[in-house]
Design a protein around this motif. Structure first.
Motif, mmCIF file in Angstrom:
data_model
loop_
_atom_site.group_PDB
_atom_site.id
_atom_site.type_symbol
_atom_site.label_atom_id
_atom_site.label_comp_id
_atom_site.label_asym_id
_atom_site.label_seq_id
_atom_site.Cartn_x
_atom_site.Cartn_y
_atom_site.Cartn_z
ATOM 1 N N ARG A 25 0.835 -1.210 0.000
ATOM 2 C CA ARG A 25 0.000 0.000 0.000
ATOM 3 C C ARG A 25 0.866 1.255 0.000
ATOM 4 O O ARG A 25 0.623 2.180 -0.783
ATOM 5 N N THR A 34 -1.955 2.007 -8.163
ATOM 6 C CA THR A 34 -2.779 1.131 -7.332
ATOM 7 C C THR A 34 -1.973 -0.088 -6.897
ATOM 8 O O THR A 34 -0.968 -0.444 -7.524
ATOM 9 N N GLN A 35 -2.429 -0.721 -5.833
ATOM 10 C CA GLN A 35 -1.778 -1.954 -5.395
ATOM 11 C C GLN A 35 -1.888 -3.035 -6.455
ATOM 12 O O GLN A 35 -0.976 -3.857 -6.617
#
Length: 218
Positions: A25, A34-35
């Motif tokens: 994260r 984004t992850q």
């Protein structure tokens, strides 16, 4: 988005915020993605840590000076490894067992084994020698994390501490307060490294004498 960019961001997090901040994260936030984007390159945090450590360990495989013997090569790699860990101390806290051995780590093991076997040790002793050297380097870094023994203020505090002790209880600390206060972590490392290499020379001599059957002394 590349694996190298992810590892760079991970190393920056590790250096600035420590191992607890090393999450997918936080890395995604640092990279502005984004992850899910990260998971196209790494399966999970554990794989990320393995890759990060493996890249950090590759620095110790830099070629030593031409003409160096086994001891000079071992010393060269040890100093290089220590310097890198001191620049990136968070890596030291992540190093552990064989579950985190990647390609560079295995190449380093191969190099160390070849170094000591060629010098005259049996495979068993060569493995033990290589491991003890790596353990010493790692321990010397971990012991001094957050402490700069070359800092004049640190030396002053140690000098005052030793001088203020009861000479009847701590005679050597009081007598040699000035000298002890000036000993740096570099001094400690070099003494330990030379002691290990001296011990390895004895193992090699004994192994050669007994035709690879191990040291003759206990």
């Amino acid at each position: 988005m590349t694996l190298e960019a992810i590892l760079d961001a991970a190393m920056t997090l590790l250096d600035t915020q420590g191992a607890a901040a090393l999450t997918t994260r936080n890395i995604a936030v640092a990279l502005g993605c984004t992850q899910a984007s990260l998971y196209r390159h790494v399966r999970n945090r554990e794989e990320l840590v393995t890759l990060l450590i493996d890249r950090a360990l590759s620095v110790a495989s830099s070629a030593p000076p031409d003409g160096a013997d086994w001891a000079e090569k071992a010393a060269w790699s040890s100093r290089l490894f220590r310097e890198h860990l001191l620049r990136h101390p968070g890596v030291a806290s992540l190093l552990r067992g064989t579950e985190r051995l990647g390609p560079n780590s295995l190449a380093g093991m191969q190099y160390s084994l070849e170094l000591f076997i060629t010098a005259g040790l049996s495979p068993r002793l060569a493995s033990a020698a290589a491991s003890s050297l790596a353990t010493f380097v790692l321990g010397s870094v971990r012991l001094n994390l957050g402490l700069d023994t070359s800092d004049p203020e640190e030396s002053r505090h140690r000098r005052l501490l030793f001088r203020s002790r009861d000479a009847a209880v701590f005679p050597l600390l009081v007598q040699y307060a000035d000298t002890l206060a000036e000993v740096t972590s570099d001094d400690e490392f070099e003494v330990g490294l030379n002691a290990l290499l001296t011990g390895f020379r004895i193992l090699i001599q004994d192994s050669n004498t007994t035709h690879g059957q191990g040291p003759s002394r206990g």
